[in-house]
Design an enzyme around this catalytic site. Structure first.
Site, PDB file in Angstrom:
ATOM      1  N   GLU A 149      -9.831  -1.744   5.118  1.00 25.39           N
ATOM      2  CA  GLU A 149     -10.441  -1.374   6.396  1.00 25.39           C
ATOM      3  C   GLU A 149     -11.753  -2.117   6.634  1.00 25.39           C
ATOM      4  OE1 GLU A 149      -8.689   0.210   8.350  1.00 25.39           O
ATOM      5  OE2 GLU A 149      -8.029   2.197   7.681  1.00 25.39           O
ATOM      6  N   ASP A 181       0.814  -1.220   0.000  1.00 20.63           N
ATOM      7  CA  ASP A 181       0.000   0.000   0.000  1.00 20.63           C
ATOM      8  C   ASP A 181       0.847   1.271   0.000  1.00 20.63           C
ATOM      9  OD1 ASP A 181       0.942  -0.373   2.572  1.00 20.63           O
ATOM     10  OD2 ASP A 181      -1.010  -0.759   3.458  1.00 20.63           O
ATOM     11  N   ASN A 199      -7.567  -2.462  14.221  1.00 25.84           N
ATOM     12  CA  ASN A 199      -8.973  -2.735  13.861  1.00 25.84           C
ATOM     13  C   ASN A 199      -9.108  -3.957  12.941  1.00 25.84           C
ATOM     14  OD1 ASN A 199      -7.977  -1.837  11.448  1.00 25.84           O
ATOM     15  ND2 ASN A 199      -9.350  -0.086  11.226  1.00 25.84           N
ATOM     16  N   HIS A 251      -7.386  -4.457  10.077  1.00 24.67           N
ATOM     17  CA  HIS A 251      -7.130  -4.256   8.642  1.00 24.67           C
ATOM     18  C   HIS A 251      -5.849  -4.966   8.209  1.00 24.67           C
ATOM     19  CE1 HIS A 251      -4.788  -0.216   9.352  1.00 24.67           C
ATOM     20  NE2 HIS A 251      -3.922  -1.148   9.048  1.00 24.67           N
TER      21      HIS A 251
HETATM   22  C1  GLP Z   1      -0.489   0.395   8.556  1.00 28.80           C
HETATM   23  C2  GLP Z   1      -0.261  -0.329   7.196  1.00 28.80           C
HETATM   24  C3  GLP Z   1      -0.453  -1.806   7.342  1.00 28.80           C
HETATM   25  C4  GLP Z   1       0.201  -2.218   8.641  1.00 28.80           C
HETATM   26  C5  GLP Z   1      -0.634  -1.713   9.790  1.00 28.80           C
HETATM   27  C6  GLP Z   1      -0.012  -1.915  11.152  1.00 28.80           C
HETATM   28  O1  GLP Z   1      -1.346   1.449   8.494  1.00 28.80           O
HETATM   29  N1  GLP Z   1      -1.060   0.116   6.125  1.00 28.80           N
HETATM   30  O2  GLP Z   1       0.091  -2.475   6.209  1.00 28.80           O
HETATM   31  O3  GLP Z   1       0.265  -3.615   8.722  1.00 28.80           O
HETATM   32  O4  GLP Z   1      -1.049  -0.392   9.563  1.00 28.80           O
HETATM   33  O5  GLP Z   1       0.992  -0.994  11.408  1.00 28.80           O
HETATM   34  P1  GLP Z   1       2.006  -1.129  12.609  1.00 28.80           P
HETATM   35  O6  GLP Z   1       2.890  -2.278  12.283  1.00 28.80           O
HETATM   36  O7  GLP Z   1       2.753   0.167  12.627  1.00 28.80           O
HETATM   37  O8  GLP Z   1       1.213  -1.360  13.829  1.00 28.80           O
END
Ligand code: GLP
Length: 243
Positions: A143, A67, A136, A138
Site C-alpha cells: 500500500e 498475497d 491507489n 498498490h
Molecule cells: C487486490 C489485490 C491485488 C489486486 C488489486 C486489484 O486487493 N490484493 O493483488 O491487483 O487489489 O484488484 P481488482 O483487480 O479486483 O481491481
C-alpha cells in the site's frame, strides 16, 4: 516499460493469456507469480480454455501467489486460496504440490514470510509475474505510504483498498484489515512482469504510472519503472479513452 492498450477487457485478457502461454511453451516448468482480484479472471478463463481445447500443459508449472488476507479461513470464498482453486487451479492439470499461496493463518507470521521468499529463490525465482493494480497504485498488497517492505510481509490495508474490496464481502466490517503480501523487492526479482488494468477506476493510477517520471512509495507500482522487463496491458477505459 512496454505499454499495450487494448480495445476492451476481453482483448486484454487474451493478450495476457497469450504471454503466459508463450512462457509455458518455452519452459515447461515455468515459475509463475499469480494475482487475484477481478482483473485477472478473464486471463484465467482464457488459460483454462487453452488447456481444455489446445492442450496447454500446466503439469510442471510452479506458482506463487502474491498475497492473502490475514485471518480468513481457506474455505471462505473471500480467501485467495479459495479464489485460486475456484477460478483457476481446479480447472487445469496443475500439480497442487507446485502451488504456493502466502499463509494468512500462520502461527508465526515472520517466519512464514521469510520462508516464502526463501522458497521462491529455491524454485529458481519467478519467471513471469502477473500483477493487477489497486486504484491507489498498490501492487500485491503493498500500500502507498512512507515506506515499503522489500520482502514478503504482513501489512495493514489502506482505507481505499478496504472500501474497494468490500464489494466482495457482506459488509465493509467483514473485510480483513491485514494481509500478507510479497514485498516490492520480491516482486521486482521476477524476470518478467505483466501488469493488467481494466476500467475507469484504475485510470488515475495508470496515468501516474505511464507518465513514468518518478518513483515514489506513494505509488507502489511506480517501482516497476526500475524493472527491465515490464509490460503494462490496459484497456481503453483504464487508459482514459472513452468511445
Ligand atoms: C487486490 C489485490 C491485488 C489486486 C488489486 C486489484 O486487493 N490484493 O493483488 O491487483 O487489489 O484488484 P481488482 O483487480 O479486483 O481491481
Amino acid at each position: 516499460m512496454k505499454l499495450i492498450v487494448t480495445r476492451d477487457y476481453e482483448s486484454l485478457s487474451k493478450a495476457a493469456a497469450e504471454m503466459v502461454r508463450k512462457e509455458i511453451e518455452k519452459k515447461k516448468d515455468t515459475v509463475l507469480g499469480l494475482a487475484t482480484g477481478s482483473t485477472p479472471i478473464g486471463m484465467y478463463n482464457e488459460l483454462i480454455r487453452m488447456h481444455r481445447e489446445e492442450g496447454l500443459d500446466f503439469s510442471r508449472v510452479v506458482t506463487f501467489n502474491l498475497d492473502e488476507y490475514v485471518g480468513i479461513g481457506y474455505d471462505d470464498p473471500n480467501s485467495y486460496h479459495y479464489y485460486m482453486n475456484a477460478n483457476f487451479f481446479d480447472h487445469i492439470n496443475i500439480n497442487k504440490n507446485n502451488v504456493h499461496i502466502p499463509d494468512g493463518n500462520s502461527e508465526n507470521m515472520e517466519e512464514s514470510c521469510r520462508l516464502y521468499d526463501e522458497l521462491i529463490e529455491k524454485k529458481g525465482g519467478i519467471d513471469l509475474q502477473i500483477l493487477g493494480i489497486g486504484a491507489n497504485g498498490h501492487i500485491g498488497f503493498n500500500e502507498p505510504g512512507e515506506e515499503l517492505y522489500v520482502g514478503t510481509c504482513v501489512v495493514n490495508l489502506d482505507e481505499r483498498t478496504i472500501k474497494d474490496n468490500s464489494r466482495f464481502f457482506k459488509s465493509i466490517d467483514d473485510v480483513p484489515t491485514k494481509a500478507i503480501t510479497m514485498g516490492i523487492g520480491s516482486i521486482m526479482k521476477a524476470r518478467k512482469i505483466i501488469l493488467l488494468a481494466s476500467g475507469k477506476n484504475k485510470r488515475e493510477a495508470i496515468k501516474r504510472l505511464v507518465e513514468g517520471k518518478k518513483v515514489t512509495t506513494r505509488l507502489p507500482a511506480s517501482f516497476l519503472l526500475l524493472h527491465p522487463d515490464v509490460t503494462v496491458i490496459v484497456d481503453e477505459e483504464a487508459y482514459g479513452i472513452s468511445r
